[in-house]
Design an enzyme around this catalytic site. Structure first.
Site, PDB file in Angstrom:
ATOM      1  N   ALA A 155      -8.328  -6.534   6.423  1.00 48.59           N
ATOM      2  CA  ALA A 155      -8.202  -7.598   5.402  1.00 48.59           C
ATOM      3  C   ALA A 155      -8.523  -7.133   3.978  1.00 48.59           C
ATOM      4  O   ALA A 155      -8.534  -7.943   3.051  1.00 48.59           O
ATOM      5  CB  ALA A 155      -9.021  -8.835   5.750  1.00 48.59           C
ATOM      6  N   ALA A 156      -8.756  -5.830   3.793  1.00 50.35           N
ATOM      7  CA  ALA A 156      -9.009  -5.335   2.434  1.00 50.35           C
ATOM      8  C   ALA A 156      -7.793  -5.614   1.546  1.00 50.35           C
ATOM      9  O   ALA A 156      -7.912  -6.136   0.434  1.00 50.35           O
ATOM     10  CB  ALA A 156      -9.311  -3.842   2.461  1.00 50.35           C
ATOM     11  N   GLY A 157      -6.608  -5.270   2.059  1.00 48.54           N
ATOM     12  CA  GLY A 157      -5.379  -5.503   1.298  1.00 48.54           C
ATOM     13  C   GLY A 157      -5.137  -6.991   1.071  1.00 48.54           C
ATOM     14  O   GLY A 157      -4.720  -7.409  -0.022  1.00 48.54           O
ATOM     15  N   ASP A 158      -5.416  -7.792   2.079  1.00 51.50           N
ATOM     16  CA  ASP A 158      -5.189  -9.246   1.961  1.00 51.50           C
ATOM     17  C   ASP A 158      -6.067  -9.838   0.859  1.00 51.50           C
ATOM     18  O   ASP A 158      -5.607 -10.660   0.056  1.00 51.50           O
ATOM     19  CB  ASP A 158      -5.509  -9.941   3.294  1.00 51.50           C
ATOM     20  CG  ASP A 158      -4.651  -9.415   4.428  1.00 51.50           C
ATOM     21  OD1 ASP A 158      -3.521  -8.974   4.158  1.00 51.50           O
ATOM     22  OD2 ASP A 158      -5.109  -9.434   5.583  1.00 51.50           O
ATOM     23  N   ASN A 188       0.871  -1.178   0.000  1.00 49.27           N
ATOM     24  CA  ASN A 188       0.000   0.000   0.000  1.00 49.27           C
ATOM     25  C   ASN A 188       0.907   1.228   0.000  1.00 49.27           C
ATOM     26  O   ASN A 188       2.136   1.099   0.008  1.00 49.27           O
ATOM     27  CB  ASN A 188      -1.027  -0.018   1.148  1.00 49.27           C
ATOM     28  CG  ASN A 188      -0.395   0.119   2.520  1.00 49.27           C
ATOM     29  OD1 ASN A 188       0.727   0.617   2.667  1.00 49.27           O
ATOM     30  ND2 ASN A 188      -1.103  -0.310   3.540  1.00 49.27           N
ATOM     31  N   GLY A 232      -5.944   2.687  -0.898  1.00 52.22           N
ATOM     32  CA  GLY A 232      -7.186   2.761  -0.121  1.00 52.22           C
ATOM     33  C   GLY A 232      -8.340   3.196  -1.001  1.00 52.22           C
ATOM     34  O   GLY A 232      -8.530   2.687  -2.104  1.00 52.22           O
TER      35      GLY A 232
HETATM   36  O1  RIB Z   1      -4.354  -7.422   7.268  1.00 56.91           O
HETATM   37  C1  RIB Z   1      -5.167  -7.631   8.384  1.00 56.91           C
HETATM   38  C2  RIB Z   1      -4.452  -8.493   9.391  1.00 56.91           C
HETATM   39  O2  RIB Z   1      -3.312  -7.815   9.861  1.00 56.91           O
HETATM   40  C3  RIB Z   1      -5.255  -8.795  10.625  1.00 56.91           C
HETATM   41  O3  RIB Z   1      -6.036  -9.949  10.478  1.00 56.91           O
HETATM   42  C4  RIB Z   1      -4.214  -8.892  11.707  1.00 56.91           C
HETATM   43  O4  RIB Z   1      -4.017 -10.174  12.196  1.00 56.91           O
HETATM   44  C5  RIB Z   1      -2.935  -8.311  11.114  1.00 56.91           C
HETATM   45  O5  RIB Z   1      -2.029  -9.268  10.888  1.00 56.91           O
END
Ligand code: RIB
Length: 301
Positions: free
Chosen positions: A245-248, A181, A218
């Site tokens: 968790a948006a990025g994940d 990001n 973002g």
């Molecule tokens: O990206 C979100 C995550 O970052 C969360 O679930 C938290 O555990 C941190 O690692």
């Protein structure tokens, strides 16, 4: 497609606040929840829910959170047979959500006990995988070893450098797609990412050896290169309830779309659409959508 995720599993302890406390101040929070999280686990789960075969290399502690973190992935078809129980505590994240945005304090726990040996003894998983996804909640030398192995075996290596850490320059040449990001990109490069500097930032990462660079911004979308051409990816408008968790989910969805042969533009659209669903829901693993949910939203537009 087969995805190997090497990364963290954390238990998230989440509270919503109406005011961010100053040092020495106590404020009231509400809606406390424990949620399965960790950037690695979120990416693994997101990829599985979007239809990939997913295996994970990671570590949890020998505590109550450890088995629960593994079971949550197992129940969603992620192979966790190479997630080891090492050390006393599992990764734990204290998350406060303020006006939809989050701040996180992370105790890495068992995640930090992963070593290059865990990578070397699991070479078969690398052979099995089409794509390798990593983040930085595990030791950097483990990420380095895995990226090198992935690249040597001709796999598509994705690094989401979150949270930002100092990285050896060599690592970038093993990375096919780098997805930071804007804050992580700033920390890696040492200057602010603005409309003026982002083109330069992408070029700089490319010069370091990454072929594909996507800087997520973002609510402003993302900026990315398609070979030498740099474009802006728009976001899907939605009510932002919790950005955790948006990025994940963006990283996992991008990996799947590219693995399925979609163009970079299509992959970015698919990834943005996926994370727009995530920010509209609360929590980390709890907010990740199924493939059907993403496709329905894509077709609405
Ligand atoms: O990206 C979100 C995550 O970052 C969360 O679930 C938290 O555990 C941190 O690692």
């Amino acid at each position: 497609m087969n995805i190997l995720v090497i990364g963290s599993l954390n238990m998230d302890l989440v509270m919503e606040v109406e005011k961010i406390p100053k040092l020495g101040e106590t404020v009231f929070g509400k809606n406390f929840k424990t949620v399965h999280g960790g950037k690695g686990a979120n990416q693994a789960l997101a990829a599985a829910k979007l239809g990939a075969n997913v295996k994970m290399i990671g570590a949890v502690g020998k505590d109550v959170f450890g088995e629960s973190l593994k079971n949550n992935l197992k129940n969603n078809s992620v192979d966790v047979s190479k997630v080891e129980n090492i050390g006393l505590t599992s990764g734990t994240a204290l998350i406060t959500v303020y006006q939809g945005d989050n701040s996180i304090i992370l105790e890495q726990g068992a995640n930090f006990k992963l070593s290059a040996e865990h990578i070397n003894k699991n070479e078969k998983l690398f052979e099995w995988a089409d794509t390798i996804i990593m983040q930085l909640e595990i030791p950097v030398d483990v990420v380095m070893t895995a990226a090198k192995k992935g690249k040597e075996l001709g796999k598509y290596v994705i690094l989401n450098p979150a949270p930002a850490q100092k990285l050896p320059c060599e690592i970038f040449k093993y990375v096919d797609a780098l997805i930071p990001n804007e804050h992580e990109a700033e920390q890696l490069l040492g200057y602010e990412i603005t409309e003026k500097t982002c083109v330069n930032a992408i070029d700089e990462f490319k010069r370091k050896g990454c072929e594909q660079v996507i800087i997520t911004l973002g609510e402003k979308g993302c900026i990315y290169n398609n070979k030498d051409f740099i474009s802006v990816g728009k976001i899907y408008r939605t009510d932002v309830i919790d950005t955790t968790a948006a990025g994940d989910s963006f990283v996992a969805a991008y990996a799947i779309a590219i693995g399925e042969g979609k163009s970079i533009e299509e992959a970015i659209k698919f990834a943005s659409c996926t994370s727009s669903i995530v920010v509209n829901r609360k929590g980390a693993s709890t907010s990740l959508p199924t493939r059907k949910e993403v496709e329905t939203r894509l077709n609405e537009k």
